[in-house]
Design a protein around this motif. Structure first.
Motif, mmCIF file in Angstrom:
data_model
loop_
_atom_site.group_PDB
_atom_site.id
_atom_site.type_symbol
_atom_site.label_atom_id
_atom_site.label_comp_id
_atom_site.label_asym_id
_atom_site.label_seq_id
_atom_site.Cartn_x
_atom_site.Cartn_y
_atom_site.Cartn_z
ATOM 1 N N HIS A 160 -51.168 16.626 -4.834
ATOM 2 C CA HIS A 160 -50.334 15.579 -5.366
ATOM 3 C C HIS A 160 -49.395 16.020 -3.984
ATOM 4 O O HIS A 160 -48.236 15.660 -3.345
ATOM 5 N N ASP B 134 -46.920 11.896 -2.820
ATOM 6 C CA ASP B 134 -47.499 10.283 -2.821
ATOM 7 C C ASP B 134 -46.192 9.675 -3.532
ATOM 8 O O ASP B 134 -45.855 9.336 -4.583
ATOM 9 N N ASN B 135 -44.829 10.878 -2.955
ATOM 10 C CA ASN B 135 -44.004 10.468 -4.096
ATOM 11 C C ASN B 135 -42.820 9.731 -3.457
ATOM 12 O O ASN B 135 -42.690 9.595 -2.635
ATOM 13 N N TYR C 145 -44.725 9.504 6.695
ATOM 14 C CA TYR C 145 -46.077 8.605 7.029
ATOM 15 C C TYR C 145 -45.942 8.707 8.881
ATOM 16 O O TYR C 145 -46.465 8.726 8.418
ATOM 17 N N TYR D 183 -55.560 15.270 3.647
ATOM 18 C CA TYR D 183 -55.561 15.057 2.057
ATOM 19 C C TYR D 183 -56.726 15.675 1.539
ATOM 20 O O TYR D 183 -57.078 16.530 0.419
ATOM 21 N N HIS E 24 -57.740 11.777 -9.436
ATOM 22 C CA HIS E 24 -57.266 10.127 -8.567
ATOM 23 C C HIS E 24 -57.754 10.465 -7.768
ATOM 24 O O HIS E 24 -57.195 11.037 -6.190
ATOM 25 N N LEU F 153 -56.345 9.478 -4.171
ATOM 26 C CA LEU F 153 -54.543 8.940 -4.359
ATOM 27 C C LEU F 153 -53.756 9.187 -2.780
ATOM 28 O O LEU F 153 -52.242 8.335 -2.961
ATOM 29 N N ILE F 154 -54.406 9.392 -2.267
ATOM 30 C CA ILE F 154 -54.082 9.829 -0.446
ATOM 31 C C ILE F 154 -53.675 8.071 -0.473
ATOM 32 O O ILE F 154 -53.063 7.493 0.907
ATOM 33 N N VAL G 261 -51.913 5.256 -1.702
ATOM 34 C CA VAL G 261 -51.258 5.457 -2.957
ATOM 35 C C VAL G 261 -50.015 4.075 -2.857
ATOM 36 O O VAL G 261 -49.940 2.625 -3.081
ATOM 37 N N GLY H 240 -53.793 3.418 -10.658
ATOM 38 C CA GLY H 240 -53.049 2.405 -8.786
ATOM 39 C C GLY H 240 -53.558 1.149 -8.950
ATOM 40 O O GLY H 240 -52.650 0.938 -8.405
ATOM 41 N N LYS I 80 -49.947 0.836 -8.916
ATOM 42 C CA LYS I 80 -48.958 1.575 -7.496
ATOM 43 C C LYS I 80 -48.752 0.118 -6.467
ATOM 44 O O LYS I 80 -49.990 -0.539 -6.595
ATOM 45 N N TYR J 142 -58.616 4.085 -8.553
ATOM 46 C CA TYR J 142 -59.481 5.556 -8.230
ATOM 47 C C TYR J 142 -60.362 6.100 -9.139
ATOM 48 O O TYR J 142 -60.269 6.254 -9.615
#
Ligand SMILES: [Zn+2]
Ligand SMILES: [Zn+2]
Length: 261
Positions: free
Chosen positions: A107, A115-116, A123, A135, A153, A156-157, A159, A192, A195, A201
């Motif tokens: 994470h 992912d927050n 980014y 990642y 997951h 997850l990147i 997201v 996912g 999101k 995922y």
């Protein structure tokens, strides 16, 4: 034997989920889940607010073990942790805990909680291809550490739907090779769908690669609320079966169990 398995679920104890453990289990029974696992965010001396505290581990573990006995005629409850892979913050109290399985999840890239939504601004300052490479480098290191059973997951990147210019299979190939070599299992995680990416995922493209490499799978709804228990399982199951998967893995005392899908 056919089993419906769901090993990735949280509880109120991480401070960002709702519902009692009892309620999660009752919902899992209602959803006809056969093997239901709790994988609370394990304690770590970083980002301490949204996870268990070290002194709460024993309370969490005992509570699940008690409920496992209480419900043993209705459902098979398993105990695990979702562990953040963040070098220098790994702790033997978690890694050597007496549980059925450990999910290894990335994470954080360095200490950036990518992912927050709170830290989404970062980014813009970075090259998206590099972010993806970094990642998956973290995920590969997590796998190579040999300390975990399930890859949480995998992609997850994605997201927030910031996709790389480079081809995704070329970025993920080495990670999948490491997973195969480690004998770890990938979870099909339906969070996912809740999101911005609105996708399972891992993606179908990556799951096909995993299948061709004979990497086994398990399932997780990553529930943080009662009504997320078993979330979109039918879609996850269909995707796995369409690809060719006919077996699912669960864990007991860190050992693999294989069941039919
Ligand atoms: Zn969580
Ligand atoms: Zn997670």
């Amino acid at each position: 034997m056919k089993k419906r398995v769901d090993l990735h679920n949280h509880t109120t104890k991480c401070n960002h989920a709702n519902g009692t453990i009892d309620e999660y289990i009752q919902k899992a029974i209602e959803k006809k889940i056969d093997i239901y696992g709790f994988s609370e965010h394990a304690p770590m001396n970083f980002d301490t607010k949204y996870r268990l505290k070290f002194e709460e581990m024993i309370i969490y573990e005992n509570e699940i073990k008690n409920l496992r006995d209480k419900y043993k005629n209705q459902i098979d409850i398993r105990l695990g942790y979702e562990v953040d892979y963040l070098p220098n913050f790994l702790d033997d109290r978690v890694l050597l805990s007496d549980v059925d399985y450990l999910i290894g999840s990335v994470h954080f890239i360095d200490k950036w909680g990518f992912d927050n939504p709170e830290f989404i601004g970062i980014y813009k300052d970075k090259d998206i291809d590099n972010i993806w490479l970094e990642y998956f480098n973290c995920v590969t290191n997590m796998v190579k550490s040999g300390k975990f059973d399930i890859v949480g997951h995998l992609d997850l990147i994605k997201v927030f739907k910031f996709m790389p210019k480079k081809s995704i299979p070329s970025i993920v190939k080495n990670t999948l090779k490491a997973i195969k070599k480690s004998n770890m299992v990938i979870e099909i995680n339906t969070a996912g769908f809740r999101k911005p990416i609105n996708e399972i995922y891992p993606s179908k493209e990556l799951l096909i690669m995993a299948y061709e490499m004979n990497i086994d799978i398990t399932f997780g709804s990553d529930a943080h609320e009662i009504n997320q228990v078993g979330f979109e399982y039918e879609r996850a199951l269909k995707m796995a079966k369409d690809i060719g998967y006919n077996r699912v893995v669960a864990f007991k005392n860190r050992d693999k169990e294989l069941y039919q899908l």
